[in-house]
Design a protein around this motif. Structure first.
Motif, short mmCIF file in Angstrom:
data_model
loop_
_atom_site.label_atom_id
_atom_site.label_comp_id
_atom_site.label_asym_id
_atom_site.label_seq_id
_atom_site.Cartn_x
_atom_site.Cartn_y
_atom_site.Cartn_z
N ASN A 151 -6.09 -7.87 -8.50
CA ASN A 151 -7.04 -6.73 -8.30
C ASN A 151 -8.44 -7.14 -8.28
O ASN A 151 -8.34 -8.51 -8.51
CB ASN A 151 -6.46 -5.96 -9.33
CG ASN A 151 -5.13 -5.34 -9.25
OD1 ASN A 151 -4.11 -5.28 -8.51
ND2 ASN A 151 -4.44 -5.43 -10.30
N THR A 152 -8.62 -6.21 -7.71
CA THR A 152 -10.67 -6.38 -8.56
C THR A 152 -10.87 -5.92 -9.95
O THR A 152 -11.50 -6.50 -10.71
CB THR A 152 -11.24 -5.53 -7.26
OG1 THR A 152 -10.94 -4.16 -7.82
CG2 THR A 152 -11.40 -6.17 -5.82
N GLY A 153 -9.82 -4.77 -10.33
CA GLY A 153 -10.04 -4.01 -10.98
C GLY A 153 -11.15 -2.88 -10.73
O GLY A 153 -11.78 -2.60 -10.14
N TYR A 164 -8.34 11.92 -9.76
CA TYR A 164 -9.01 10.60 -9.17
C TYR A 164 -8.15 9.23 -7.45
O TYR A 164 -8.77 9.04 -7.59
CB TYR A 164 -8.27 9.74 -10.75
CG TYR A 164 -9.01 8.11 -10.05
CD1 TYR A 164 -10.07 7.14 -10.42
CD2 TYR A 164 -8.18 6.74 -10.04
CE1 TYR A 164 -10.61 5.94 -10.31
CE2 TYR A 164 -8.26 5.66 -9.54
CZ TYR A 164 -9.47 4.63 -9.98
OH TYR A 164 -10.18 3.58 -9.09
N TYR A 165 -7.23 9.67 -7.91
CA TYR A 165 -6.58 9.45 -6.51
C TYR A 165 -6.84 9.95 -4.98
O TYR A 165 -6.08 9.62 -4.21
CB TYR A 165 -4.99 9.27 -7.02
CG TYR A 165 -4.38 8.44 -8.15
CD1 TYR A 165 -4.53 6.98 -7.33
CD2 TYR A 165 -3.92 8.95 -8.97
CE1 TYR A 165 -4.34 6.31 -8.79
CE2 TYR A 165 -3.29 7.94 -10.17
CZ TYR A 165 -3.33 6.67 -9.95
OH TYR A 165 -3.10 5.85 -11.39
N LYS A 166 -7.24 11.02 -5.55
CA LYS A 166 -7.77 11.81 -4.50
C LYS A 166 -9.03 10.74 -3.50
O LYS A 166 -9.12 11.20 -2.92
CB LYS A 166 -7.95 13.41 -4.05
CG LYS A 166 -6.47 14.02 -5.02
CD LYS A 166 -7.20 16.11 -4.71
CE LYS A 166 -5.59 16.29 -4.68
NZ LYS A 166 -5.68 17.44 -4.80
N ASP A 167 -10.02 10.85 -4.53
CA ASP A 167 -11.00 10.88 -4.32
C ASP A 167 -12.11 8.48 -5.12
O ASP A 167 -12.48 8.47 -3.95
CB ASP A 167 -12.00 11.24 -4.83
CG ASP A 167 -12.09 11.51 -6.48
OD1 ASP A 167 -12.34 10.64 -7.13
OD2 ASP A 167 -12.91 12.43 -6.96
N GLY A 168 -10.62 8.49 -5.78
CA GLY A 168 -11.04 7.36 -5.73
C GLY A 168 -12.59 7.02 -6.97
O GLY A 168 -12.86 5.51 -6.77
N TRP A 209 -7.14 0.50 -6.20
CA TRP A 209 -7.76 1.55 -6.49
C TRP A 209 -8.92 0.51 -7.42
O TRP A 209 -8.84 -0.27 -6.87
CB TRP A 209 -7.07 2.21 -7.77
CG TRP A 209 -5.81 2.37 -7.09
CD1 TRP A 209 -4.54 2.96 -7.18
CD2 TRP A 209 -5.91 3.50 -5.96
NE1 TRP A 209 -3.82 3.07 -6.12
CE2 TRP A 209 -4.99 4.34 -5.56
CE3 TRP A 209 -6.66 4.53 -5.55
CZ2 TRP A 209 -5.01 5.07 -4.73
CZ3 TRP A 209 -6.22 5.82 -4.65
CH2 TRP A 209 -5.40 6.14 -4.58
N GLY A 210 -9.53 1.25 -8.10
CA GLY A 210 -11.07 0.61 -9.02
C GLY A 210 -11.93 0.54 -7.77
O GLY A 210 -11.69 1.04 -7.33
N ASP A 236 -2.45 -2.91 0.74
CA ASP A 236 -1.45 -1.34 0.23
C ASP A 236 -1.25 0.26 1.25
O ASP A 236 -2.31 0.34 1.58
CB ASP A 236 -1.80 -0.81 -0.58
CG ASP A 236 -0.19 -0.44 -1.74
OD1 ASP A 236 0.34 0.98 -1.34
OD2 ASP A 236 0.36 -0.61 -2.47
N THR A 237 -0.20 -0.23 1.60
CA THR A 237 -0.61 1.40 2.68
C THR A 237 -0.67 2.78 2.05
O THR A 237 -0.97 3.95 2.50
CB THR A 237 0.91 1.97 3.45
OG1 THR A 237 2.18 2.11 2.47
CG2 THR A 237 1.57 0.19 4.88
N GLY A 238 -0.32 2.33 0.61
CA GLY A 238 -0.72 3.83 -0.05
C GLY A 238 -1.91 4.24 -0.82
O GLY A 238 -2.11 4.89 -1.47
N ASN A 239 -2.58 3.45 -0.99
CA ASN A 239 -3.44 2.39 -1.71
C ASN A 239 -4.97 3.14 -1.20
O ASN A 239 -5.61 2.15 -1.45
CB ASN A 239 -3.67 1.66 -2.59
CG ASN A 239 -2.44 1.49 -3.56
OD1 ASN A 239 -1.89 2.90 -4.17
ND2 ASN A 239 -2.58 0.03 -3.90
N PHE A 240 -5.23 4.14 -0.29
CA PHE A 240 -6.02 4.59 -0.01
C PHE A 240 -6.70 5.87 0.14
O PHE A 240 -5.77 6.72 -0.24
CB PHE A 240 -6.27 4.81 1.51
CG PHE A 240 -6.10 3.11 2.69
CD1 PHE A 240 -6.96 2.44 2.39
CD2 PHE A 240 -4.91 2.76 2.45
CE1 PHE A 240 -6.70 1.01 3.11
CE2 PHE A 240 -4.38 1.26 3.32
CZ PHE A 240 -5.77 0.81 3.69
#
Length: 318
Positions: A151-153, A164-168, A209-210, A236-240
């Motif tokens: 990860n980056t973190g 959060y998961y909508k706009d990151g 994320w992050g 990851d296809t779902g982490n955009f």
């Protein structure tokens, strides 16, 4: 031989040679077609693994990795991705048991997914996660795993809720900037890559994320390190955040491995309706031939959702 016999013999030879020549002419297109077919390279079958995370979404009781390996073999997966936090322990006998079980089942262990963060202002905190990563490189080496998900973190300044998961969006800690975090990641990855190169293990940075919700930041970290033979990328296809396809298209040419999310029964954290035919088309365009690892993140029972997910991925990736 009499003149009559000579004429008969010549006639027979002429007929025989003419027949052979005609047969050769008729066969030529078939031979050419067969040779052409052999010369045209066939599309390579993309191997599909399943992440042990597909069976355990951080509930209190861990789902045994041994059972995932057993199930993966029965269903026809090509490999099993191991989630580090799901392991019972880090002892050599335990690691060897998992490695032997996978080998006996005809399965590869393509990736070890770990958790670490280099988005930490204190150098000593980043150092701890560098040391954690190096320890996991040693675990991967013992297991015979060639790749580690990294990860980056994140700043951890915002609650991980649906918004959060909508706009990151995640503001930095006061007194610091995202550019500081990008530099910390580059420097910390650089330290880890020294150990990874010696071990022959790839460190695959993920859009997880992050800080990595911003694809520009992700590439800003990846590109200066890409010259290392141990540097890779897990897409990851779902982490955009937002429209996933243009972002996926940007990252696909750098992909070492791909994690494919499904959400049968509704997602534990968020829902996405991903177009896997379109995703497969993007991967083909990028000439991707590596592993695709299933991460079933839905609430449906894995015994039902994992086989459905495998069927979907096999259909689009064939």
């Amino acid at each position: 031989m009499t003149p009559g016999n000579e004429q008969d013999s010549s006639r027979r030879n002429w007929i025989k040679n003419s027949t052979l020549a005609a047969a050769a002419i008729l066969a030529a297109p078939q031979i050419h077609a067969r040779e052409t077919a052999l010369a045209v390279p066939k599309a390579r079958r993309i191997p599909i693994a399943v992440s042990t995370y597909s069976y355990w979404h951080f509930q209190e009781q861990k789902y045994p990795i041994e059972k995932v390996i057993e199930d993966a073999a029965k269903l026809g997966f090509d490999g099993v991705e191991i989630l580090h936090r799901q392991m019972d322990n880090e002892t050599v006998p335990y690691l060897n048991k998992l490695k032997r079980q996978a080998f006996d089942a005809g399965l590869s262990l393509p990736m070890l997914s770990i958790h670490q963060s280099f988005v930490q202002p204190k150098a000593e905190d980043r150092k701890k996660d560098v040391e954690h990563t190096i320890r996991c490189i040693n675990l991967a080496t013992q297991l015979g795993i060639p790749c580690i998900r990294m990860n980056t973190g994140s700043w951890r300044t915002k609650k991980r809720d649906a918004a959060y998961y909508k706009d990151g969006q995640e503001p930095p800690i006061e007194g610091f900037t995202d550019k500081d975090a990008v530099k910390w990641c580059i420097d910390s990855y650089g330290e880890c890559l020294v150990a990874a190169e010696k071990a022959g293990v790839i460190l695959a940075i993920e859009n997880h994320w992050g800080l990595s919700s911003n694809i520009d930041y992700l590439l800003e970290i990846y590109k200066p390190l890409a010259s290392s033979p141990a540097m890779g990328m897990n897409v990851d296809t779902g982490n955009f955040v937002g429209d996933p396809y243009p972002q996926f298209e940007r990252l696909a040419p750098y992909a070492t491995i791909v994690q494919a999310k499904t959400y049968y029964g509704g997602g534990h954290y968020y829902d996405l309706n991903l177009d896997y035919k379109r995703i497969a088309s993007i991967l083909r365009k990028a000439n991707f031939n590596g592993y695709v690892s299933l991460e079933m993140e839905g609430k449906e029972e894995p015994s039902v959702a994992v086989p459905k997910s495998l069927k979907l991925l096999r259909e689009v990736l064939s």
